[in-house]
Design a protein around this motif. Structure first.
Motif, PDB file in Angstrom:
ATOM      1  N   TRP A   1       0.842  -1.214   0.000  1.00 51.50           N
ATOM      2  CA  TRP A   1       0.000   0.000   0.000  1.00 51.50           C
ATOM      3  C   TRP A   1       0.876   1.263   0.000  1.00 51.50           C
ATOM      4  N   SER A   2       1.965   1.184   0.754  1.00 55.70           N
ATOM      5  CA  SER A   2       2.873   2.344   0.795  1.00 55.70           C
ATOM      6  C   SER A   2       3.505   2.600  -0.571  1.00 55.70           C
ATOM      7  N   VAL A   3       3.892   1.504  -1.243  1.00 56.63           N
ATOM      8  CA  VAL A   3       4.463   1.653  -2.597  1.00 56.63           C
ATOM      9  C   VAL A   3       3.421   2.233  -3.554  1.00 56.63           C
ATOM     10  N   LEU A   4       2.162   1.756  -3.442  1.00 55.63           N
ATOM     11  CA  LEU A   4       1.086   2.268  -4.313  1.00 55.63           C
ATOM     12  C   LEU A   4       0.899   3.771  -4.115  1.00 55.63           C
ATOM     13  N   ALA A   5       0.921   4.219  -2.871  1.00 50.77           N
ATOM     14  CA  ALA A   5       0.753   5.648  -2.608  1.00 50.77           C
ATOM     15  C   ALA A   5       1.891   6.464  -3.210  1.00 50.77           C
ATOM     16  N   GLY A   6       3.118   5.924  -3.113  1.00 51.07           N
ATOM     17  CA  GLY A   6       4.259   6.642  -3.705  1.00 51.07           C
ATOM     18  C   GLY A   6       4.129   6.775  -5.211  1.00 51.07           C
ATOM     19  N   HIS A   7       3.753   5.666  -5.858  1.00 46.91           N
ATOM     20  CA  HIS A   7       3.577   5.722  -7.311  1.00 46.91           C
ATOM     21  C   HIS A   7       2.440   6.675  -7.693  1.00 46.91           C
ATOM     22  N   SER A   8       1.396   6.715  -6.892  1.00 50.87           N
ATOM     23  CA  SER A   8       0.277   7.605  -7.182  1.00 50.87           C
ATOM     24  C   SER A   8       0.712   9.067  -7.135  1.00 50.87           C
ATOM     25  N   ARG A   9       1.547   9.399  -6.106  1.00 48.06           N
ATOM     26  CA  ARG A   9       2.048  10.772  -6.015  1.00 48.06           C
ATOM     27  C   ARG A   9       2.929  11.110  -7.226  1.00 48.06           C
ATOM     28  N   THR A  10       3.755  10.146  -7.650  1.00 52.81           N
ATOM     29  CA  THR A  10       4.629  10.398  -8.801  1.00 52.81           C
ATOM     30  C   THR A  10       3.811  10.635 -10.069  1.00 52.81           C
ATOM     31  N   VAL A  11       2.726   9.849 -10.248  1.00 51.80           N
ATOM     32  CA  VAL A  11       1.860  10.047 -11.412  1.00 51.80           C
ATOM     33  C   VAL A  11       1.236  11.439 -11.383  1.00 51.80           C
ATOM     34  N   SER A  12       0.743  11.853 -10.218  1.00 53.08           N
ATOM     35  CA  SER A  12       0.113  13.177 -10.114  1.00 53.08           C
ATOM     36  C   SER A  12       1.120  14.290 -10.418  1.00 53.08           C
ATOM     37  N   ASP A  13       2.316  14.154  -9.853  1.00 54.69           N
ATOM     38  CA  ASP A  13       3.338  15.193 -10.093  1.00 54.69           C
ATOM     39  C   ASP A  13       3.725  15.261 -11.569  1.00 54.69           C
ATOM     40  N   SER A  14       3.863  14.099 -12.208  1.00 56.06           N
ATOM     41  CA  SER A  14       4.262  14.105 -13.629  1.00 56.06           C
ATOM     42  C   SER A  14       3.165  14.694 -14.503  1.00 56.06           C
ATOM     43  N   ILE A  15       1.881  14.451 -14.163  1.00 54.71           N
ATOM     44  CA  ILE A  15       0.793  15.033 -14.954  1.00 54.71           C
ATOM     45  C   ILE A  15       0.764  16.551 -14.779  1.00 54.71           C
ATOM     46  N   LYS A  16       0.977  17.018 -13.537  1.00 50.77           N
ATOM     47  CA  LYS A  16       1.044  18.475 -13.325  1.00 50.77           C
ATOM     48  C   LYS A  16       2.187  19.079 -14.128  1.00 50.77           C
ATOM     49  N   SER A  17       3.312  18.395 -14.103  1.00 53.40           N
ATOM     50  CA  SER A  17       4.460  18.880 -14.880  1.00 53.40           C
ATOM     51  C   SER A  17       4.145  18.883 -16.372  1.00 53.40           C
ATOM     52  N   LEU A  18       3.408  17.876 -16.855  1.00 50.95           N
ATOM     53  CA  LEU A  18       3.038  17.804 -18.264  1.00 50.95           C
ATOM     54  C   LEU A  18       2.131  18.970 -18.645  1.00 50.95           C
ATOM     55  N   ILE A  19       1.129  19.235 -17.811  1.00 51.88           N
ATOM     56  CA  ILE A  19       0.205  20.345 -18.104  1.00 51.88           C
ATOM     57  C   ILE A  19       0.956  21.667 -18.141  1.00 51.88           C
ATOM     58  N   THR A  20       1.854  21.867 -17.158  1.00 54.77           N
ATOM     59  CA  THR A  20       2.628  23.114 -17.111  1.00 54.77           C
ATOM     60  C   THR A  20       3.512  23.251 -18.353  1.00 54.77           C
ATOM     61  N   ALA A  21       4.152  22.148 -18.750  1.00 56.52           N
ATOM     62  CA  ALA A  21       5.050  22.204 -19.910  1.00 56.52           C
ATOM     63  C   ALA A  21       4.275  22.516 -21.188  1.00 56.52           C
ATOM     64  N   ILE A  22       3.098  21.910 -21.348  1.00 54.60           N
ATOM     65  CA  ILE A  22       2.319  22.159 -22.557  1.00 54.60           C
ATOM     66  C   ILE A  22       1.849  23.605 -22.606  1.00 54.60           C
ATOM     67  N   ARG A  23       1.412  24.114 -21.453  1.00 57.38           N
ATOM     68  CA  ARG A  23       0.944  25.508 -21.432  1.00 57.38           C
ATOM     69  C   ARG A  23       2.093  26.485 -21.677  1.00 57.38           C
ATOM     70  N   ASP A  24       3.245  26.191 -21.083  1.00 53.72           N
ATOM     71  CA  ASP A  24       4.381  27.113 -21.240  1.00 53.72           C
ATOM     72  C   ASP A  24       4.934  27.091 -22.654  1.00 53.72           C
ATOM     73  N   LYS A  25       4.810  25.953 -23.334  1.00 51.78           N
ATOM     74  CA  LYS A  25       5.407  25.821 -24.667  1.00 51.78           C
ATOM     75  C   LYS A  25       4.380  26.035 -25.778  1.00 51.78           C
ATOM     76  N   ALA A  26       3.308  26.756 -25.475  1.00 48.82           N
ATOM     77  CA  ALA A  26       2.286  26.995 -26.490  1.00 48.82           C
ATOM     78  C   ALA A  26       2.918  27.598 -27.743  1.00 48.82           C
TER      79      ALA A  26
END
Length: 1444
Positions: A534-559
């Motif tokens: 369960w602890s590993v699952l939570a860590g991976h979930s946080r990493t997925v959320s952070d990478s998606i936020k980073s993806l959204i920011t990168a797409i918006r910044d590189k319009a």
């Protein structure tokens, strides 16, 4: 390294050889040399001796086949019509193509891929068995084995994708491993099918295995294609799609077979899908989807939301143990992750391609991979069709596959033929589609027969029918693989790759963390009570959320486009600052002049820069509203033009001496730069987002402002250019016309080569004439060169349009190429000529420039002759016809002039010759013309040489005949002008008939015997023979006074009939005329009719001749103007048909009249003469109808100019115009300037001016209202358009006119008095008198209008309101003037002298002045009374004061 180099060289070699099969033999030999070197390199770098030998053998086969191909091509060229030679050539070409394919298959790696394909095909035969063998393993073992083999096969597919980009040895290993894994997976799938209990489930499993087999074959084919040509357009995307198809097929099978595993299959499917989409992020230099950049952002936002909900559901369902819900959440998460990856790949591609240094690709004409896949599928289906072991269902399935793919190929060919501009490729695609369609139709017939009876005979027919289809599809696939039709991929710059990296990095991080999360969830759903997991699952979930936020920011910044917009804004701001500095320097007169360049060159630079900026406004606007990938390119292009714009504008300003012009240039340039700045801000905000509709209005407004700024500065530049004689616009127009000559295939021509040839001759000669005139004007009047240069530009533009069509329709093609080349050379000469004309306008006294212009004009004349010679080479005969027609046209014009001299009695012979001296010569020449006519008619069906000879001979003969006839007419003497005119009219008729015959011959040249133009030719030939015969009869009758009148009348009747035939044709006239001109021409008919009746009654030959000549001209003029007036664009169809009908009726009636006159001459009885009146009445009735039709052409606005009511309305409108002009004059008046006084409170001058303006406005409205009342009276019938009582209505109209004139005159006097008053040159009394006169004349106008009007009508109500307004304004002016006079009187203080003598003298002077004023007053009253009495006599009763 050596192997790699040789391999790549060979890959280039065969493709190049294939392309060059249709190229010249020399290029083919060079390509074969390259192929031989590549083959030796590959053989030398191969360790397997058999493979090396096979490579060399296949290359040798290509060489031998190519040699045979060149030989057969040579034979086919020697005998192009030999069908057997063409067939051998096709067979040899097919053999060379087969050898090339064999050579390619011998390449390292290709053979292994083919073996792998063969292995997959052999393994797939296991699926054709009727009964599935029973399972030999337990379900758990079978399930585990299936999962393992599926994972291995999926991994092998990824290795194949990776190896296709590597070396051939890697691809060989990967394809071999893939075929082995496929064999194992197939066995595991069949084992799993044995565990299914239902027959339908077994069928589904076997069907899925077949899908996996087909997808695997497609994957290997795509990998093979990519390895052969790594640069092929869209090949990488097709390979990735094929790998994904394999993964999807595996997932479908496992989902079907392993539904009992709790949550495992969903996780495995999701992992395989993530692995399949990971390839999108490897090298995104091709579009992944059709999404725009902002669609990508929306897709990322939506999918990230779905992914967040799915991840929460995965965690929750693991805790609760809800396995079905867990599976649904895993599936949703997988779809969301795939959507996120696809959007990230597409966004990164758009970011890379939008970089200004990148180059966007474009879609090819066809997709070669699609054709190759369809070819493979059709071949496999045909094999199943002819397989003796195939079941009926398999036959029908194979037939469905064939129909599906052949239909797709035919549609692709249809689209390709509509897109391409290459006529050869267009025909080839259409022909190939027909062959495929016909072969498919034949195959379908045999399949239907086979479906009805599975006999060996039907199978044999089916096998035979598949061969043509396979051959047609192979030929089409080979043709479609031509690199000319392939797509061009985008070329992304290094800066673009760098901009892509943040997006790609975030997307890869998201996929990695999501993979780990799904693997963890897969184990957690089985054992939910494992805290570390369960602890590993939570860590991976946080990493997925952070990478998606980073993806959204990168797409918006590189319009796309944002960075370029910022850079462009900074650039234009800098330009504006530089312009402001230059403007300050210009104001202080410190702006240094540029001496390194001329003003003309600077103006041309400025003009071209502003034009380029104007051309970019719409592209920038379009990109800002919906094309994000193009925004960066367009704004960068736009900003690049502003630095040269500022430099050119400052340079032009520095050379101008007028300060106002300097400021105009500076201000307009700054306005353009500021509007561009506003455009860039709006574009940045819009960003290319089609859904950001709130920004679109601002973008459109900025674009409009920028266009207006461009128009303003272009207007200023054009005005400046016209002042100094610049011709840049003309040069650009000629250059554009020249460029159109090189454009692709023109639209389908509507005419023939002869039509375009005729038009080109006309425009070419016009250019030559204008060039000669420019030579003259360069010495006598250089100021007129601008208009002549403009005429050259217009003529050349028309010439270029016709030249393009003529070149396309010319035969052979060499003539068309020569015409195009000569017209382009003439264009260069016209450009030089126009430029020299502009230079000479700048410096009219420059002798060197004059010489250059004369040389350029001579060069243009020479090049015109070259164009004409090229046209003549194209169709020598028709060109000779054109030349002859031009000569005959000149002869006709000369004869018209001769007729004028003869009619005036000034046509005399130079010596004492008689007509008899010329008669035989005329007859002999006329007979020669008849022979030429026969040659001309026969020449239309013969060659061009004979036609040219006939046209030249006929033109020469008609010239000789005209000369001898003119000499004969002159010999008759000026004492008999009518006979002279008859004779010249006869030869004129012959010339006109010859002109029509030459035109018909030109149109009929080379046409079939049943072509409509041939019938027209025969008709023209008959008319020609008739007119020559008439000429001969006229010549013989000239000296016979008893019959020459009769002969003249017969010739006139025949001429009128020919004119009537031309009139009744549907050909529109060259120009139009007015109904007035038409009416004027009908008067000649009336006169001629009277003369004809008189001549018939008198029966004198002199009267008959005069009537014949007069009738010919009157009818000809009437028919010409009737048709021209009827075809006027403003004439309705009904009126047009009516005019044409009565024009024909009038002419027919007149012909009957002349024939009756002829009958009277032959039988002069009283009964015959009585018929003349009836015939003349018919003509008169038709003339009346024609006049009424002409009046109808004028429409409802037509009026009788003699109608008193019309005169009244005209005078009313004229009075209104006079009053409006006076009012405008008052608007410009200002009170005289005088010093302000301390106790002054009112400005009487301004009051007077305002009151005068009010009166002028009110009287203008009054007169217009009177005009409206006048129209209302006419409409009510109280005043007729044609008055019943002309005296009464005329008297009323005169009263109305007089009153309107009085109002206008009084208002004009008022304005002059007001002007004089405020200027201090007139008294207030004159102003008061003028105002009262306006009021009085207004009252008279009201009375005149009320006499016959309806008092309750709307027009009278408006008239009364206008009259009241005039009266009110006049009263205001009188009060203001009286107040001013009164105040002035108060200010006039009398100074009384204190001395006695002086006081007495002062009293005497005052009394003297009073008596003088009283006498002047009395005289003024008498004068006024006399004036009124005189006017009173001429006023109608309605306006007299005693009736008021």
């Amino acid at each position: 390294m050596r192997c790699q180099i040789s391999y790549e060289t060979f890959v280039i070699g065969p493709n190049y050889v294939f392309v060059c099969i249709s190229c010249p033999a020399r290029e083919t030999a060079q390509a074969l040399r390259t192929l031989a070197q590549a083959a030796r390199g590959v053989a030398a770098s191969t360790t397997d001796p058999k493979a090396a030998a096979a490579m060399l053998d296949s290359a040798r086969d290509v060489m031998e086949g190519s040699a045979l191909l060149i030989h057969e091509a040579k034979q086919a060229l020697i005998s192009p019509g030999d069908a057997e030679s063409q067939q051998r050539l096709a067979q040899v070409a097919k053999a060379v193509s087969h050898s090339l394919n064999s050579c390619v298959n011998c390449l390292p790696g290709q053979k292994d891929v083919d073996m792998a394909l063969k292995s997959i095909g052999e393994a797939s035969k296991k699926l054709l068995i009727e009964t599935i063998p029973p399972a030999s393993k337990s379900f758990q073992e079978a399930q585990s084995e299936l999962n393992q083999t599926a994972a291995d096969l999926n991994q092998s597919a990824g290795e194949v994708v990776h190896a296709s980009r590597g070396s051939s040895s890697q691809l060989a290993l990967a394809s071999g491993k893939f075929s082995e894994d496929f064999d194992e997976f197939l066995d595991a799938g069949i084992e799993m099918a044995g565990h299914t209990q239902k027959k339908d489930d077994q069928v589904q499993v076997i069907g899925n295995l077949k899908n996996i087999s087909m997808a695997s074959s497609k994957l290997l084919l795509a990998a093979k294609s990519l390895s052969v040509d790594p640069a092929a357009a869209n090949a990488k995307n097709l390979l990735a799609a094929a790998a994904r198809s394999v993964t999807d097929s595996i997932n479908q099978l496992i989902t079907l077979c392993t539904q009992q595993a709790p949550g495992q299959n969903e996780c495995d499917n999701a992992l395989r899908e993530l692995e399949a989409v990971r390839g999108m992020l490897d090298n995104p230099n091709e579009p992944v989807s059709d999404l725009s950049y902002f669609d990508c952002i929306e897709s990322v936002m939506e999918n990230s939301k779905v992914l967040g909900e799915s991840m929460a559901g995965i965690s929750q369902n693991c805790k609760t143990g809800d396995v079905p819900a867990f599976g649904d959440c895993v599936g949703s998460a997988s779809k969301a992750l795939c959507g996120l990856t696809e959007a990230a790949g597409q966004a990164s591609f758009l970011v890379g391609v939008s970089d200004p240094n990148s180059q966007a690709g474009h879609q090819g004409l066809v997709d070669p991979i699609q054709f190759a896949k369809a070819n493979q599928a059709i071949q496999m289906a045909c094999q199943n069709l002819v397989d003796p072991d195939s079941s009926p269902s398999q036959v029908l399935s194979a037939a469905t596959i064939v129909a599906k793919h052949t239909s797709a190929l035919c549609n692709a060919c249809r689209l390709a033929s509509s897109k391409t501009s290459n006529p050869v490729a267009k025909r080839h695609f259409v022909q190939s589609a027909k062959e495929v369609a016909n072969s498919t139709a034949n195959l379908v017939k045999t399949i239907k027969a086979l479906d009805g009876d599975f006999s060996e005979e039907n199978r044999s027919k089916c096998r035979v029918a598949t061969a043509p289809l396979i051959e047609a599809v192979e030929n089409l696939t080979t043709f479609a693989s031509n690199p000319e039709f392939a797509s061009i991929p985008a070329k992304i710059s290094n800066e673009g790759f760098a901009a892509q990296e943040p997006i790609l990095q975030s997307a890869r991080s998201m996929l990695d963390s999501s993979t780990y999360l799904l693997k963890t969830a897969r184990s957690l759903v089985i054992n939910p009570k494992d805290p570390p997991t369960w602890s590993v699952l939570a860590g991976h979930s946080r990493t997925v959320s952070d990478s998606i936020k980073s993806l959204i920011t990168a797409i918006r910044d590189k319009a796309p486009g944002q960075r370029e917009c910022d850079s462009s804004i900074d650039n234009i701001n800098k330009c504006i600052r530089d312009l402001e500095q230059a403007s300050l320097a210009a104001v202080s007169q410190n702006l240094a002049s540029r001496d390194d360049i001329s003003l003309e060159a600077l103006q041309e630079q400025l003009t071209s820069t502003v034009q380029e900026i104007g051309h970019l406004i719409d592209p920038v606007s379009t990109a800002a509203r919906g094309e994000a990938s193009q925004l960066g390119h367009k704004v960068t292009q736009l900003a690049r033009y502003f630095e040269p714009l500022i430099k050119a504008s400052v340079g032009v300003t520095s050379k101008l001496r007028d300060h106002q012009q300097q400021m105009t240039f500076m201000d307009q340039t700054k306005t353009l730069a500021e509007s561009a700045l506003q455009m860039l801000y709006a574009a940045k905000e819009g960003g290319g987002n089609p859904k950001a509709s709130h920004t679109h209005d601002a973008i459109a407004e900025a674009a409009q402002l920028m266009k207006e700024a461009v128009d303003d500065i272009m207007l200023t530049l054009n005005e400046a250019a016209s002042e100094v004689g610049m011709v840049g616009g003309m040069v650009e127009s000629i250059a554009e016309a020249m460029a159109k000559l090189d454009e692709g295939t023109p639209p389908q021509p509507e005419g023939s080569f002869v039509d375009y040839q005729t038009s080109m001759v006309k425009h070419s000669k016009a250019i030559a004439v204008t060039a000669q005139e420019m030579m003259t004007k360069s010495v006598t009047c250089p100021d007129e060169l601008g208009g002549l240069a403009s005429q050259v530009t217009v003529d050349y533009s028309q010439l270029a349009v016709q030249g393009r069509l003529a070149a396309y329709t010319a035969e052979p093609e060499e003539i068309g190429f020569q015409i195009k080349t000569r017209v382009q050379e003439l264009g260069h000469g016209c450009i030089f000529l126009v430029q020299k004309a502009g230079a000479l306008q700048i410096t009219p006294s420059d002798g060197f420039t004059k010489r250059e212009l004369i040389e350029c004009a001579r060069a243009v004349t020479e090049k015109v002759s070259l164009v004409l010679s090229a046209l003549q080479a194209g169709n020598k005969g028709t060109q000779a016809c054109i030349t002859a027609a031009s000569a005959v046209s000149g002869i006709i014009a000369d004869l018209d002039t001769t007729i004028m001299f003869a009619s005036a009695g000034t046509l005399n012979a130079e010596n004492d010759e008689s007509f008899a001296d010329h008669r035989e010569n005329i007859l002999k020449t006329a007979k020669a013309l008849v022979e030429d006519t026969k040659m001309l008619v026969s020449g239309a069906a013969s060659g061009q040489d004979r036609l040219a000879q006939a046209a030249q001979s006929s033109a020469k003969t008609i010239t000789q005949l005209t000369d001898v006839v003119k000499l004969g007419a002159a010999s008759i003497g000026s004492d008999d002008p009518e006979t002279q005119v008859v004779l010249i009219n006869a030869i004129k008729d012959v010339a006109k008939a010859l002109a029509e015959l030459i035109s018909a011959t030109k149109c009929a040249a080379g046409k079939a015997a049943d072509d409509p133009s041939m019938y027209q030719l025969k008709s023209a030939a008959k008319v020609m023979v008739t007119n020559v015969t008439s000429l001969l009869k006229t010549v013989k009758a000239v000296e016979d006074e008893a019959t020459r009148g009769t002969r003249a009348l017969e010739a006139t009747i025949e001429c009128i009939k020919q004119e009537l035939a031309v009139f009744q044709s549907r050909d529109a006239p060259n120009k139009t005329t007015t109904p007035e001109e038409f009416i004027r021409m009908t008067k000649g008919i009336t006169m001629a009719t009277a003369k004809a009746v008189a001549a018939g009654n008198s029966a004198r030959q002199e009267d008959i001749i005069h009537t014949a000549n007069l009738s010919r001209k009157a009818i000809s003029d009437m028919l010409t103007t009737c048709k021209q007036a009827a075809y006027h664009p403003e004439v309705s169809e009904e009126v047009k048909n009516r005019a044409l009908m009565f024009g024909s009726e009038c002419t027919t009636g007149y012909i009957d009249l002349l024939e009756q006159v002829l009958l009277v001459l032959q039988k002069p009885t009283a009964d015959q003469k009585q018929h003349l009146a009836a015939r003349s009445k018919r003509v008169a009735g038709a003339v009346t109808e024609l006049i009424q039709t002409a009046e109808a052409m004028k429409g409802s606005e037509w009026v009788d100019p003699e109608d008193p009511t019309v005169i009244a309305e005209t005078e009313l409108l004229g009075a209104a115009a006079s009053i409006e002009a006076a009012a405008k004059k008052l608007e410009q008046l200002k009170p005289r300037a005088k010093p302000k006084q301390a106790d002054e409170t009112l400005n009487f001058e301004e009051q007077i001016l305002e009151a005068a303006k009010s009166i002028a406005a009110a009287t203008s409205a009054l007169v217009k209202s009177a005009s409206a009342a006048q129209r209302e009276l006419v409409a009510q019938g109280k005043v007729g358009l044609i008055p019943a009582n002309a005296v009464d209505d005329g008297q009323w109209s005169q009263g109305l006119i007089s009153a309107a004139r009085m109002v206008a005159a009084a208002t004009s006097n008022l304005c002059e008095a007001a002007n004089a008053s405020v200027q201090g040159h007139a008294s207030e009394e004159k102003l008061i008198s003028s105002a009262k006169q306006v009021a009085a004349s207004t009252a008279q106008l009201l009375v005149a209008c009320k006499v016959k009007a309806d008092q309750d009508s709307e027009a009278m109500r408006r008239l009364q309101i206008a009259g009241n307004a005039v009266k009110k304004a006049s009263d205001n002016l009188v009060r203001a003037a009286q107040k001013a006079a009164f105040d002035k009187a108060d200010e006039d203080n009398v100074v009384v002298k204190t001395k006695f003598v002086g006081g007495i003298a002062q009293i005497i002077a005052a009394q003297e002045e009073m008596l003088r004023k009283e006498r002047e007053l009395e005289e003024a009253r008498k004068k006024l009374a006399q004036i009124r009495q005189q006017q009173y006599k001429f006023l109608p009763s309605e306006l007299r004061e005693d009736n008021n």
